[in-house]
Structures are given as C-alpha cells and as structure tokens.
Scaffold this motif. Sequence first.
Motif, PDB file in Angstrom:
ATOM      1  N   ARG A   1       0.966  -1.177  -0.007  1.00 27.67           N
ATOM      2  CA  ARG A   1       0.142  -0.095  -0.146  1.00 27.67           C
ATOM      3  C   ARG A   1       0.815   1.256  -0.079  1.00 27.67           C
ATOM      4  N   PRO A   2       0.342   2.496  -0.409  1.00 26.10           N
ATOM      5  CA  PRO A   2       1.092   3.702  -0.421  1.00 26.10           C
ATOM      6  C   PRO A   2       1.109   4.197   1.005  1.00 26.10           C
ATOM      7  N   ILE A   3       1.742   3.621   2.122  1.00 27.24           N
ATOM      8  CA  ILE A   3       1.961   4.027   3.234  1.00 27.24           C
ATOM      9  C   ILE A   3       3.450   4.391   3.387  1.00 27.24           C
ATOM     10  N   GLN A   4       3.797   5.502   3.872  1.00 30.13           N
ATOM     11  CA  GLN A   4       5.133   5.940   3.753  1.00 30.13           C
ATOM     12  C   GLN A   4       5.756   5.975   5.095  1.00 30.13           C
ATOM     13  N   ALA A   5       5.244   5.741   6.496  1.00 32.15           N
ATOM     14  CA  ALA A   5       5.954   5.522   7.471  1.00 32.15           C
ATOM     15  C   ALA A   5       5.266   4.693   8.550  1.00 32.15           C
ATOM     16  N   ALA A   6       5.916   4.385   9.453  1.00 30.63           N
ATOM     17  CA  ALA A   6       5.258   3.326  10.511  1.00 30.63           C
ATOM     18  C   ALA A   6       5.960   3.603  11.933  1.00 30.63           C
ATOM     19  N   GLN A   7       5.514   3.434  12.970  1.00 30.57           N
ATOM     20  CA  GLN A   7       5.760   3.330  14.193  1.00 30.57           C
ATOM     21  C   GLN A   7       5.256   1.979  14.863  1.00 30.57           C
ATOM     22  N   GLY A   8       5.907   1.591  16.137  1.00 28.76           N
ATOM     23  CA  GLY A   8       5.372   0.729  16.999  1.00 28.76           C
ATOM     24  C   GLY A   8       6.385   0.050  17.782  1.00 28.76           C
ATOM     25  N   TYR A   9       5.899  -0.865  18.642  1.00 29.58           N
ATOM     26  CA  TYR A   9       7.161  -1.431  19.472  1.00 29.58           C
ATOM     27  C   TYR A   9       7.914  -2.299  18.746  1.00 29.58           C
ATOM     28  N   ALA A  10       7.667  -2.827  17.483  1.00 28.81           N
ATOM     29  CA  ALA A  10       8.383  -3.620  16.805  1.00 28.81           C
ATOM     30  C   ALA A  10       9.621  -2.818  16.369  1.00 28.81           C
ATOM     31  N   LEU A  11       9.267  -1.538  16.081  1.00 29.90           N
ATOM     32  CA  LEU A  11      10.162  -0.512  15.417  1.00 29.90           C
ATOM     33  C   LEU A  11      10.944   0.359  16.510  1.00 29.90           C
ATOM     34  N   GLY A  12      10.816  -0.075  17.809  1.00 21.52           N
ATOM     35  CA  GLY A  12      11.352   0.900  18.700  1.00 21.52           C
ATOM     36  C   GLY A  12      10.432   1.320  19.844  1.00 21.52           C
ATOM     37  N   GLN A  13      10.446   1.024  21.014  1.00 24.69           N
ATOM     38  CA  GLN A  13       9.811   1.158  22.084  1.00 24.69           C
ATOM     39  C   GLN A  13      10.068   2.711  22.742  1.00 24.69           C
ATOM     40  N   ALA A  14       8.913   3.335  23.502  1.00 22.44           N
ATOM     41  CA  ALA A  14       9.149   4.854  23.758  1.00 22.44           C
ATOM     42  C   ALA A  14      10.173   4.655  25.049  1.00 22.44           C
ATOM     43  N   ALA A  15      11.162   5.619  24.898  1.00 26.88           N
ATOM     44  CA  ALA A  15      12.050   5.790  25.741  1.00 26.88           C
ATOM     45  C   ALA A  15      12.659   7.204  25.890  1.00 26.88           C
ATOM     46  N   PRO A  16      13.372   7.488  27.159  1.00 35.16           N
ATOM     47  CA  PRO A  16      13.937   8.858  27.303  1.00 35.16           C
ATOM     48  C   PRO A  16      14.744   9.269  26.120  1.00 35.16           C
ATOM     49  N   ALA A  17      14.960  10.750  25.813  1.00 36.12           N
ATOM     50  CA  ALA A  17      15.697  11.011  24.598  1.00 36.12           C
ATOM     51  C   ALA A  17      17.149  10.591  24.864  1.00 36.12           C
TER      52      ALA A  17
ATOM     53  N   TYR B   1      18.392   7.810  25.832  1.00 35.96           N
ATOM     54  CA  TYR B   1      18.470   6.648  25.544  1.00 35.96           C
ATOM     55  C   TYR B   1      18.863   6.575  24.165  1.00 35.96           C
ATOM     56  N   TRP B   2      18.489   7.240  23.114  1.00 34.96           N
ATOM     57  CA  TRP B   2      18.609   6.950  21.731  1.00 34.96           C
ATOM     58  C   TRP B   2      19.962   7.679  21.381  1.00 34.96           C
ATOM     59  N   ASN B   3      20.979   6.577  20.792  1.00 29.73           N
ATOM     60  CA  ASN B   3      22.257   6.889  20.287  1.00 29.73           C
ATOM     61  C   ASN B   3      22.247   5.868  18.900  1.00 29.73           C
ATOM     62  N   THR B   4      23.516   5.845  18.695  1.00 37.34           N
ATOM     63  CA  THR B   4      23.794   4.980  17.446  1.00 37.34           C
ATOM     64  C   THR B   4      23.494   3.608  17.585  1.00 37.34           C
ATOM     65  N   GLY B   5      23.845   3.041  18.618  1.00 35.55           N
ATOM     66  CA  GLY B   5      23.620   1.754  18.955  1.00 35.55           C
ATOM     67  C   GLY B   5      22.181   1.358  19.292  1.00 35.55           C
ATOM     68  N   THR B   6      21.510   2.124  20.033  1.00 34.14           N
ATOM     69  CA  THR B   6      19.992   1.798  20.290  1.00 34.14           C
ATOM     70  C   THR B   6      19.190   1.927  19.022  1.00 34.14           C
ATOM     71  N   LEU B   7      19.452   3.122  18.115  1.00 33.99           N
ATOM     72  CA  LEU B   7      18.892   3.067  17.094  1.00 33.99           C
ATOM     73  C   LEU B   7      19.030   1.970  16.040  1.00 33.99           C
ATOM     74  N   ALA B   8      20.326   1.533  16.037  1.00 31.27           N
ATOM     75  CA  ALA B   8      20.773   0.469  14.805  1.00 31.27           C
ATOM     76  C   ALA B   8      20.230  -0.908  15.476  1.00 31.27           C
ATOM     77  N   HIS B   9      19.847  -0.986  16.712  1.00 26.65           N
ATOM     78  CA  HIS B   9      19.306  -2.171  17.151  1.00 26.65           C
ATOM     79  C   HIS B   9      17.715  -2.391  16.759  1.00 26.65           C
ATOM     80  N   VAL B  10      16.934  -1.439  16.618  1.00 20.17           N
ATOM     81  CA  VAL B  10      15.450  -1.325  16.196  1.00 20.17           C
ATOM     82  C   VAL B  10      15.522  -0.808  14.711  1.00 20.17           C
ATOM     83  N   ASN B  11      16.519  -0.634  13.965  1.00 23.30           N
ATOM     84  CA  ASN B  11      16.562  -0.320  12.695  1.00 23.30           C
ATOM     85  C   ASN B  11      15.847  -1.320  11.829  1.00 23.30           C
TER      86      ASN B  11
END
Length: 625
Positions: A222-238, A240-250
């Motif tokens: 489908r023409p869906i351009q973006a997504a979010q959800g637990y499988a793509l990264g849970q909510a966390a304090p700012a 928390y997000w760095n190179t390693g954590t983003l790579a883990h859920v990328n």
Amino acid sequence: MEPFGDSWSTSENDPIHMILDEGLHHEFQPIWDLTGRTILGFEALARFPAPVTPDEVWRWAEEQQLQNPLDRLSIVTALQDGKDLPGKLFLNVSARYLELDGGSMEEMRRQIQGYRPLDSVVLEITETQVGNLAKAARGAIYWQEQGVSLALDDAGAKAATAERLALLRPQYVKVDQALFKEWVAGRSEPVDAWIESANTMGAMVIVEGVEDLAWLAKLSTRPIQAAQGYALGQAAPASYWNTGTLAHVNPFPAVPPPLTPQKCPADHQDTLRSSSSWPTVGESLWLWHLQLRAEKVLSPLRVVIVATNTLIWSVFAHPLQAMERVSWLVLITGWILAGLDLIGVYYGLWKKFSQAPYVATLIDLFLILGWTFTTGGRESPFLPMIFVGMLMAMMRLPLPPALMVVGIYTGAYAWLMGPAHVVLGMYILILGLALGFWKSVFDQDRLMSLRDNLTGAYGREYGIFELQQLLKRPQSSLVLLLMDLDYFKDINDRYGHLVGDALLQKFVTMVSNLKRSSDTLVRYGGDEFLLVCPDLPVVDALNLAHSIRLAALASDIVLERDTDHVRMSVSVGLTQIDSSSSITVDSLFHQVDLALYQAKLQRNTVVHLDVPPKNARREEARAEK
C-alpha cells in the motif's frame, strides 16, 4: 515565563497539582520512513507521575477547559527533553490548541523556535473536539505558514474524521491503531479509504501499532510512507537514543540512521501534490498559442510582400546579368518557402519552428539577406523583407538577442545602400529602437494575458484556454470550483479599493496554499475566482471547497487606522464531468455559474450541481426551443 498564563489555577486534589510537584517528562518513540528507508523522527509521549494516567489528565483538563495551558506545558517540556533528537519531532496537542489567539500563538512560535527549527516540528492534533471551526482553521493555516507541519492523530477514531482532515489539510495522517490492526486481520476497507484520502490531499500516511516486523511486508503493498510501533522501537527517554540503540531497532540495517537533526526527506506533500495524472497544460503552450496568433497575421503579410515584389521585379527591374540565373533561383525558392510558411502556420506544421525560435530567426536572416543580395542589392524587390525580418525577430526572441538581430539587419541595409544614404540607415536604427520599445510592451501584454497583475492568479483568457485543452483529453475527469467573495462590493464601498485589493490578494494566497500543484487558480472576473482541478474525486473536491470556505472565515484584515477587522467569507459553486461526458466550455461554465448562484442565495456555503447527462441536455435544448 509560566507556560500557563494568568488563567491557570490548581488545587491540591487536582491531577495537575501532582504534575507541578513531581514533574512532567516525555519519552520518545521512533517513526521510520519506509520510502526513504531512514528515521523520519520521534513522537513525544507525555509521561505523568504515578498513579495519574495520561487519559485522566487530559480528560480532567478538557472538563476544566484547560487543554491549552496543559498543551503549552507539554510542548515546552517535550522540546526541552527532545531538542537534540534527529528528524521531525511530533508533539501531541489537543484540537483546541489551534484556537489560541494570535498573541498566544506568536509566543508559542518563539518558544518552539528557541529549541528547534520550525520546519523540524510537527503538531500532532489529537482526536479531541474542536470548539470553533473558524478559529481552528485559522490556527492550522498560521502554523503551516510558519513552516510547522500538522499531523492528524488517530485518524478514524472519535473526532479524527474526514471532516477534520479537510479542516486541517495536514502534512501527515496517522492511522488509528485499532483500524490498522483490523487491516492486518483482513478488514482493509477503512484503512484503504484513509490512505486514498491522505494521498489525494498530498499527506504522508503513518501507521501506528506495528508489533511485528513481518507486517512491514504487507505495508509495502500500500502507499504507506511511514510506521511506528513496539517492533520498530519502544518509547524511551531522549538520552536513550544513540547510534547503538537506533541500530538495534532499525528495520533497514543496511541504511544507518542519521544522528543529527534533519528535515523530513523530500517533503512528501510537494512530491505527492505534483504527481497528478493530468498535469496542467502549462504556460509554454499558452505562449505558443499567442505566438501562432501573431504568426497568422505576419505569414500572409510575408506572402503578399513576396508576391508583390516578385511581380514588380519581373516586370520593371533589371538585375545584373551575371546574377540572373541565381536571382531567378532565389526568387522561386522564396516563393516556395513563403507558401510553405503560410501552409505550415494554418495547418500546425510551423509549431516545430516556434519551439526553436532561434533557428527560425536564423533561417529568416539568411534567406532574407540572401534574396536581397542576389536580386540586385539596393534595387532588390526583397529589400522591404528586412523590416519583416526585424519584426519577426522581435516577436520570437527575448529583447537582448532580438536587438542583436535588428543590428545585423540594420548593418546589412546600411552596407547595401552605401554612405550616400546615411539618413536612411539612421532611420532604420531608430525604427529598430522603436521596435524594441514595442517588444517590451508586447511582452508585458503577453504576461498580463497570462497572470493577473493584482493577485498573481492566472487570467481569464488563459483559464478558458487551459480548460479547452483539458476537455480535449480522453479519459479525464474534471472539477470546477467557482468562488465569489461575499459582500465584496460593500467592503469596497465602506473601506475603499485598497482594502478590497488586499482582501483579494489574501484570498488567492490562502487558496494557493490549499490547492494541489496540478490545480489552476484563475481570476475569472472581479471578486470571482475559478479553480480548475483535473482528476480530483468529487468527495475530495467537496472537502477542498469546504476547507476554502472555513479558511476564508478564519481570515481577516486588520485596518491600520483602527482596530476594525474586515471579515471574509466565500460562496462556492462546484460541478464536475467525467471521461464519458461530452460538453462544451460554455455549457460547463453555465452549470458551475448556476451552482454559484444558488450558493450566493445562502452566502458562505458550497453548492454542488452535477452536469446533466447528454440526453437530458438534449431534452433541455428542445424545451428551450
């Protein structure tokens, strides 16, 4: 500075009291761009001290009519916590936040700008109720004019309806999690309807609640351009997000996400709005139409000059004997070319020359000077063709190169006539300068026929021309919106024409921000404007018409001499045809004019009239006879 303002008050038992005592903070959930295969941004999710839940706080704020102060507090804390995150920062605010007065919105704009660039912030409008539609429409337009994007949150839930979509005209539409899960389970109709509406409007579609990476394969259908959800990264304090954590859920491990604040890739709104299946006919075709109109006058003139001069030369002139054969050859060539030119202009062949004006001018230059030199020089019957060549160059080329061609013709004429005819050479030079002045007036007239000087909208003549071209295209649908500003004459009479002009300019700017790039806005006459929308579904056209009506209500002009506001409202008539219809431009205008007439009987409304079927139009014609 207190984020709440003077109206804020709490008691010890209020949920807000606990927030002020123990603090409000945010966690951030990544949103992934499925098209660009990178991070789109983060949604800021408010977290309140236990045992208070977010729903309880927002419900309490709505009951106490304190949504706006709570929104301000939430925005400021989210900006403080997430100011260094990459991509877009999505900030949740209630729909009432759009109803702030101008001073409050300006204050919030300065606060946002103190933390992040405005174009890196998205106000995510929740599914709460709107109090005043006109104020909300005004607020939506204000934030978008400042460069802040809007998102419709939880589309399909509560008040996040299609009407809300038409009111906001957002850059992003976030489909409700419940609808998305229904879609995953096999019931796709609600989500598909939102996708179609969002893409037609030029908005990026984001789905929430992706709980399994395997669902991404289905999203790609489908023409869906973006997504979010637990499988793509849970909510966390700012933090928390760095190179390693983003790579883990990328979800795209081959493409490392950026870690510096950035703009959304390729701003989907511009990309989608420019992808209509029928682009506008374009200004170049209109300029060619004007050029051909002039050529149809000049081409017969050229033939008459060639024929007359040939007759005179054959009967009375005595060319040099050494050049006689060449002269006759050039003469016959001139006749043939003049005839072909006349046929080409009237049967469309000359369009090739029009698309290459410099080549056509060079051909004229060599032929005219060649005819003149080989048929007697100063005695040549083709000498007057120099004037025709100068005129053609002025019509075809921009002014600087056209003056260069005029200089060549003038120099050739002076050389042919000799020093004894300096006065004639000066005469030719003055004539060339006069043609240059005429050229500037001619170009200005062309531009005026294309654009309205006051508003910048297209002129009526161009609008009719483009409509004629669109009606010639097979298998196309077309929607017309004819809009008229209510009580415009009264505004002119009361406040003066300068205020009326400013109102027209503001209206055109407003409509230009709401329409698609493939739609054409025409000043049809006075305070009437025509919007030509190729391949726009009727439902979306009605949404667009109501968005224009609501945005007009939210617009006004503050007079410099006092605090009086000139209010604006608009009546809209709408009609459409599909590929099976056969209708003339006059009939189409008659139908949309009738719709506008009915709208103006009520003022500030939209009236939709269908074009009658072909058989019905025949019956109407017989009845009129």
